[in-house]
Scaffold this motif. Sequence first.
Motif, PDB file in Angstrom:
ATOM      1  N   TRP A  82      34.090  48.753  43.047  1.00  0.00           N
ATOM      2  CA  TRP A  82      34.848  47.331  43.317  1.00  0.00           C
ATOM      3  C   TRP A  82      36.345  47.667  43.785  1.00  0.00           C
ATOM      4  O   TRP A  82      36.884  48.475  43.012  1.00  0.00           O
ATOM      5  N   LEU A 111      43.310  43.808  37.276  1.00  0.00           N
ATOM      6  CA  LEU A 111      43.068  43.075  38.499  1.00  0.00           C
ATOM      7  C   LEU A 111      44.429  43.297  39.261  1.00  0.00           C
ATOM      8  O   LEU A 111      45.670  43.219  38.629  1.00  0.00           O
ATOM      9  N   ASP A 146      44.144  35.938  42.352  1.00  0.00           N
ATOM     10  CA  ASP A 146      42.919  35.920  43.140  1.00  0.00           C
ATOM     11  C   ASP A 146      41.983  34.950  42.430  1.00  0.00           C
ATOM     12  O   ASP A 146      40.930  35.856  41.793  1.00  0.00           O
ATOM     13  N   GLU A 152      39.302  33.587  43.228  1.00  0.00           N
ATOM     14  CA  GLU A 152      37.802  33.705  43.854  1.00  0.00           C
ATOM     15  C   GLU A 152      37.287  34.942  43.407  1.00  0.00           C
ATOM     16  O   GLU A 152      36.076  35.159  43.119  1.00  0.00           O
ATOM     17  N   TYR A 153      38.329  35.867  43.210  1.00  0.00           N
ATOM     18  CA  TYR A 153      37.723  37.267  42.812  1.00  0.00           C
ATOM     19  C   TYR A 153      37.186  37.276  41.355  1.00  0.00           C
ATOM     20  O   TYR A 153      36.343  37.786  41.006  1.00  0.00           O
ATOM     21  N   LYS A 195      33.801  36.056  40.916  1.00  0.00           N
ATOM     22  CA  LYS A 195      32.975  36.917  41.378  1.00  0.00           C
ATOM     23  C   LYS A 195      32.515  37.848  39.865  1.00  0.00           C
ATOM     24  O   LYS A 195      31.503  38.112  39.747  1.00  0.00           O
TER      25      LYS A 195
END
Length: 276
Positions: free
Chosen positions: A103, A156, A161, A163-164, A167
Amino acid sequence: MIKYIFVDLDGTFLDSNKQVSKDCVQFIKDLKKQYDVHFGIASGRALTSLLPLVQKQELDEIIDVIVANNGAEILDWESKKIINLPFVQKEEIQIILNTFQNWKGLTICFHNKNKLFASRTTERILGIQRFNNEEYLSNPLKNNSYLSTPRVMLILDKPVDEEYVKKIRTVSFEGLTSCRSENDVYEFMNKETSKANGIKQYVTQRDSSLDEVMVFGDSDNDIEMLKECKLGIAMKNARPMIQNVSDDITYKTNDEEGVMDYLLHHIDLFERVIEG
């Protein structure tokens, strides 16, 4: 009556400069003397970073217990005895590594016996290493000499973020639970490990229960203790999701000594010590 107060540190008991005022420390000291109440820290931080902070801020004068690593380690301050809740095992660490190693935008890291393992060397990771006074940095994808760990963290690159993060939340592992402990930290722990369970372990050994516990918090890793303890108080500066699961909200933020202010307004929750 409330007999135990537990506070999260970052964003709760500490201000934005990672400080606690002398007035606040003195207030807790007086509260403990005048009322039948014990005071503890419930933090996501590792013990190796908490102990220097406790000494620097003179919190050693007021604490009875430290619940560290999101409940994985419980330190009785008087006896210095450490109790561990279940850790993430080596096989589980390897599954997490295999899942996230490709990732982009994150670093996988974890603590193991005063050593920091991380999949990448970044300034953030080096800061964690210094912060926790750990011996050396090693890549777990190349060095599997580690054993179990209290938690596996995903650091991170872009903490805002969302949206990340969504996920990441779709990924789950059998026997493990997960939460976002800081804006840029998402972590996996044994499903039996949490701040709430760490607090429960401590108070039940003293013939008490969570019905006698009051907690203060501001982050995702505080949700369980805010919900399970008798009184869960979210900070004014906490996100709405945290405030929505709490019993009440402080009137002031962590930069305004919100914990002390709330306790001053609700001193009737505690039973006064009768001397003589």
